[in-house]
Design an enzyme around this catalytic site. Structure first.
Site, PDB file in Angstrom:
ATOM      1  N   GLY A  56       0.719  -1.107  -0.042  1.00 14.71           N
ATOM      2  CA  GLY A  56       0.016  -0.075  -0.067  1.00 14.71           C
ATOM      3  C   GLY A  56       0.911   1.387   0.067  1.00 14.71           C
ATOM      4  O   GLY A  56       1.937   1.038   0.372  1.00 14.71           O
ATOM      5  N   CYS A  83       5.237  -6.092   2.046  1.00 18.70           N
ATOM      6  CA  CYS A  83       5.424  -4.677   1.904  1.00 18.70           C
ATOM      7  C   CYS A  83       4.636  -3.937   3.173  1.00 18.70           C
ATOM      8  O   CYS A  83       5.022  -4.299   4.328  1.00 18.70           O
ATOM      9  CB  CYS A  83       5.282  -3.930   0.508  1.00 18.70           C
ATOM     10  SG  CYS A  83       5.985  -2.301   0.584  1.00 18.70           S
ATOM     11  N   TYR A  84       3.838  -3.049   2.828  1.00 17.83           N
ATOM     12  CA  TYR A  84       2.904  -2.591   4.036  1.00 17.83           C
ATOM     13  C   TYR A  84       2.364  -3.881   4.748  1.00 17.83           C
ATOM     14  O   TYR A  84       2.062  -3.472   5.846  1.00 17.83           O
ATOM     15  CB  TYR A  84       1.810  -1.855   3.298  1.00 17.83           C
ATOM     16  CG  TYR A  84       0.818  -0.954   4.130  1.00 17.83           C
ATOM     17  CD1 TYR A  84       1.220   0.180   4.520  1.00 17.83           C
ATOM     18  CD2 TYR A  84      -0.359  -1.741   4.661  1.00 17.83           C
ATOM     19  CE1 TYR A  84       0.336   0.943   5.487  1.00 17.83           C
ATOM     20  CE2 TYR A  84      -1.120  -0.992   5.434  1.00 17.83           C
ATOM     21  CZ  TYR A  84      -0.915   0.241   5.937  1.00 17.83           C
ATOM     22  OH  TYR A  84      -1.819   0.987   6.879  1.00 17.83           O
ATOM     23  N   HIS A 170       8.098  -7.546  -3.066  1.00 15.08           N
ATOM     24  CA  HIS A 170       7.024  -7.902  -3.707  1.00 15.08           C
ATOM     25  C   HIS A 170       7.183  -9.215  -4.498  1.00 15.08           C
ATOM     26  O   HIS A 170       7.894  -9.068  -5.639  1.00 15.08           O
ATOM     27  CB  HIS A 170       6.518  -6.654  -4.478  1.00 15.08           C
ATOM     28  CG  HIS A 170       5.956  -5.583  -4.024  1.00 15.08           C
ATOM     29  ND1 HIS A 170       4.763  -5.336  -3.699  1.00 15.08           N
ATOM     30  CD2 HIS A 170       6.627  -4.379  -3.415  1.00 15.08           C
ATOM     31  CE1 HIS A 170       4.245  -4.297  -3.063  1.00 15.08           C
ATOM     32  NE2 HIS A 170       5.497  -3.797  -2.923  1.00 15.08           N
ATOM     33  N   GLU A 172       5.117 -10.907  -5.966  1.00 19.10           N
ATOM     34  CA  GLU A 172       4.253 -10.864  -6.860  1.00 19.10           C
ATOM     35  C   GLU A 172       4.680 -10.397  -8.460  1.00 19.10           C
ATOM     36  O   GLU A 172       3.876 -10.699  -9.496  1.00 19.10           O
ATOM     37  CB  GLU A 172       2.764 -10.423  -6.497  1.00 19.10           C
ATOM     38  CG  GLU A 172       2.839  -8.894  -6.484  1.00 19.10           C
ATOM     39  CD  GLU A 172       3.236  -8.548  -5.168  1.00 19.10           C
ATOM     40  OE1 GLU A 172       2.723  -7.169  -4.802  1.00 19.10           O
ATOM     41  OE2 GLU A 172       3.943  -8.997  -4.475  1.00 19.10           O
ATOM     42  N   ASP A 228     -15.815 -13.207 -24.393  1.00 24.78           N
ATOM     43  CA  ASP A 228     -16.786 -13.278 -23.080  1.00 24.78           C
ATOM     44  C   ASP A 228     -18.025 -13.986 -23.261  1.00 24.78           C
ATOM     45  O   ASP A 228     -18.253 -14.713 -22.942  1.00 24.78           O
ATOM     46  CB  ASP A 228     -16.712 -11.968 -22.338  1.00 24.78           C
ATOM     47  CG  ASP A 228     -15.377 -11.654 -22.137  1.00 24.78           C
ATOM     48  OD1 ASP A 228     -14.497 -12.192 -22.073  1.00 24.78           O
ATOM     49  OD2 ASP A 228     -15.277 -10.329 -22.016  1.00 24.78           O
ATOM     50  N   THR A 230     -19.241 -15.374 -26.084  1.00 25.55           N
ATOM     51  CA  THR A 230     -19.263 -16.273 -26.952  1.00 25.55           C
ATOM     52  C   THR A 230     -19.093 -17.671 -26.008  1.00 25.55           C
ATOM     53  O   THR A 230     -19.693 -18.734 -26.113  1.00 25.55           O
ATOM     54  CB  THR A 230     -18.224 -16.362 -28.067  1.00 25.55           C
ATOM     55  OG1 THR A 230     -18.582 -15.210 -28.901  1.00 25.55           O
ATOM     56  CG2 THR A 230     -18.070 -17.666 -28.941  1.00 25.55           C
ATOM     57  N   LYS A 369      -9.815 -12.021 -18.203  1.00 26.15           N
ATOM     58  CA  LYS A 369      -9.883 -12.585 -19.536  1.00 26.15           C
ATOM     59  C   LYS A 369      -9.098 -13.586 -20.115  1.00 26.15           C
ATOM     60  O   LYS A 369      -9.597 -14.626 -20.666  1.00 26.15           O
ATOM     61  CB  LYS A 369      -9.489 -11.299 -20.528  1.00 26.15           C
ATOM     62  CG  LYS A 369      -9.385 -11.441 -22.019  1.00 26.15           C
ATOM     63  CD  LYS A 369     -10.529 -11.489 -22.493  1.00 26.15           C
ATOM     64  CE  LYS A 369     -11.640 -10.197 -22.737  1.00 26.15           C
ATOM     65  NZ  LYS A 369     -12.732 -10.010 -23.403  1.00 26.15           N
TER      66      LYS A 369
END
Length: 513
Positions: A56, A83-84, A170, A172, A228, A230, A369
């Site tokens: 954050g 982190c935060y 981080h 990620e 989406d 379809t 997606k």
């Protein structure tokens, strides 16, 4: 949908929160983002296998710093702070956090000091990604320091008995070399996840749930021709068969020949027999002289519902409407960060249920997606559908800045068609997440055939992305842009200047409106 296992991510405003979700799902574990304000009773109800505190932008000592209920540490659920999140764990459990003498941003080297299940099979020294101005200077009682970096004497901590861990970097982000391994260690070694979040399991579970929800009722599906809707139609048809009524509405806001072409493909390749409705005059009439992009979206959304309800009355026992709403639509349209501003109203989210007499079926409301594309592959949908670029629900109405009319739509359709065909001819289509043209409310002076012109400016946009949450502009070769610009100006009357958008998301959005 009910999930056998869930990793709960508490959002403290990090720009990387969605990345945490993606990394977890890539490990075949379901994860979901909630605001840090989530009540403790809701957490108990969700019964997650693990909880991650995101990063954050604030200091834990700021007046309005995001916080969590103290009772979260008494649930016995494994916790990882990033982190935060690390700093908040330290503050809440009586450690010490102070402003760093040297802030740490970007790549740095992290050294693992002690054996830890969090760092199982992780290199002793590796590059990590940092973004912080505060440091933990004293860990909470019962916690061990398990890693350091040059400017973070406490780079990672653990209390293995309480199953509470924290890292200053981080894991990620792509730039953290061993980040995926660290996240997987938290998921599988600490939280004991099974990793059964797969497209195949999603399909089988969705079919069961849709069958149970729908019962003997009939269902209407809005077939736009995009990925989406379809994939949603094919999934729902597998669940309920002929109870599904597919409707394709030509709004007049589609790309060149698109409505006709996709209608033929629905029938011939996907066995999605559908009703084709030309409502272009109705949509254009309602959009006449409307410039505000939010108002455009709402008018189009409401008109969609009017048309669907009118069609639904022609059939007996229609009680549901299928929509291809995605997780990023929900994240952007309904803030998970308290009072932060809504970015834009998405066509699939903007208050439609209040306007209609049908209940919604949104099978992809929890998916990104690329996850929808993987579901499509699990359903054996041809790649020509799966790889289609995203197309906004409001269509070309939000790619014409200012009022929409048929002349502008025709100009934009021709220019966009030239652009997309050139991308395909140069074998670039699959390298690009989304490409399109935008007609600007700007006219400029030009010279054509020794005559002065005063015509429209067209912007080209092409971006790379994984899920639409972030995006970078695609670096076309100058010769390609010159070729496309020349073809558009020569062939499309009404355009005398072409520009290329080199903005990333953030700070820009992918679409212009």
């Amino acid at each position: 949908m009910q999930h056998s296992e869930l990793i709960l991510i508490l959002d403290f405003g990090s720009q990387f929160t969605q990345l945490i979700t993606r990394r977890i799902r890539e490990a075949n574990v379901y994860s979901e983002i909630y605001s840090h304000t989530i009540p403790i009773e809701k957490i108990k109800e969700l019964n997650p296998k693990g909880i991650i505190f995101s990063g954050g932008p604030m200091s834990v000592y700021d007046d309005e710093a995001p916080d969590v209920d103290d009772k979260i540490f008494d649930l016995g659920i494994p916790i990882l702070g990033i982190c935060y999140g690390l700093q908040l764990i330290s503050k809440k459990l009586n450690g010490k956090v102070e402003k760093a003498s040297d802030r740490e941003y970007g790549r740095t080297e992290c050294e693992v000091l002690k054996s830890s299940v969090l760092f199982k099979d992780v290199k002793k020294k590796s590059v990590v990604w940092m973004s912080h101005g505060d440091n933990v200077t004293e860990p909470p009682s019962g916690f061990k320091i398990i890693a350091v970096s040059k400017h973070s004497p406490i780079c990672a901590i653990e209390n293995a008995e309480r199953k509470v861990y924290g890292v200053q970097f981080h894991p990620e982000v792509h730039h953290t070399e061993e980040g995926v391994k660290i996240i997987r260690n938290f998921l599988f070694e600490i939280c004991k996840c099974k990793g059964d979040w797969t497209p195949e399991n999603f399909v089988s579970n969705s079919i069961k749930e849709i069958k149970a929800k729908v019962g003997p009722a009939n269902v209407i599906c809005a077939l736009s021709g995009g990925v989406d809707s379809t994939v949603a139609a094919v999934l729902v048809k597998q669940a309920i068969g002929e109870q599904l009524i597919c409707i394709h509405i030509d709004t007049g806001l589609m790309r060149k020949n698109e409505s006709k072409e996709i209608s033929e493909l629905f029938n011939s390749k996907l066995n999605l027999n559908h009703i084709h409705i030309d409502a272009s005059e109705l949509f254009l009439q309602k959009l006449k002289n409307v410039s505000d992009p939010e108002l455009k979206r709402k008018i189009i959304g409401n008109t969609f519902i009017e048309v669907f309800e009118k069609e639904a009355k022609k059939f007996e026992n229609v009680k549901f409407l299928v929509q291809g709403t995605l997780y990023p639509d929900v994240i952007e349209s309904v803030s998970v960060k308290g009072a932060s501003a809504t970015i834009k109203t998405h066509h699939n989210v903007g208050g439609l249920p209040e306007k209609m007499n049908l209940s919604l079926i949104e099978p992809f409301r929890e998916l990104f997606k690329d996850e929808v594309r993987n579901v499509g592959r699990a359903l054996n949908i041809p790649e020509e559908f799966i790889e289609r670029h995203p197309f906004p629900g409001p269509g070309l109405a939000v790619r014409i800045l200012g009022p929409v009319d048929k002349d502008k739509l025709d100009i934009l359709r021709e220019a966009d068609d030239i652009f997309i065909k050139a991308i395909k001819q140069h074998n670039l289509y699959k390298k690009i997440w989304q490409a399109f043209a935008v007609l600007l409310p700007v006219q400029s002076v030009g010279v054509m055939g020794d005559s002065r012109t005063y015509e429209n400016v067209l912007a080209l946009r092409a971006v790379t992305s994984v899920d639409g949450m972030t995006a970078d502009w695609f670096p076309f070769e100058p010769d390609f842009l010159a070729e496309v610009s020349n073809n558009i100006i020569n062939k499309v009357r009404g355009i005398n200047r072409v520009v290329y958008d080199i903005s990333s998301k953030p700070p820009a959005t992918i679409e212009w409106e």
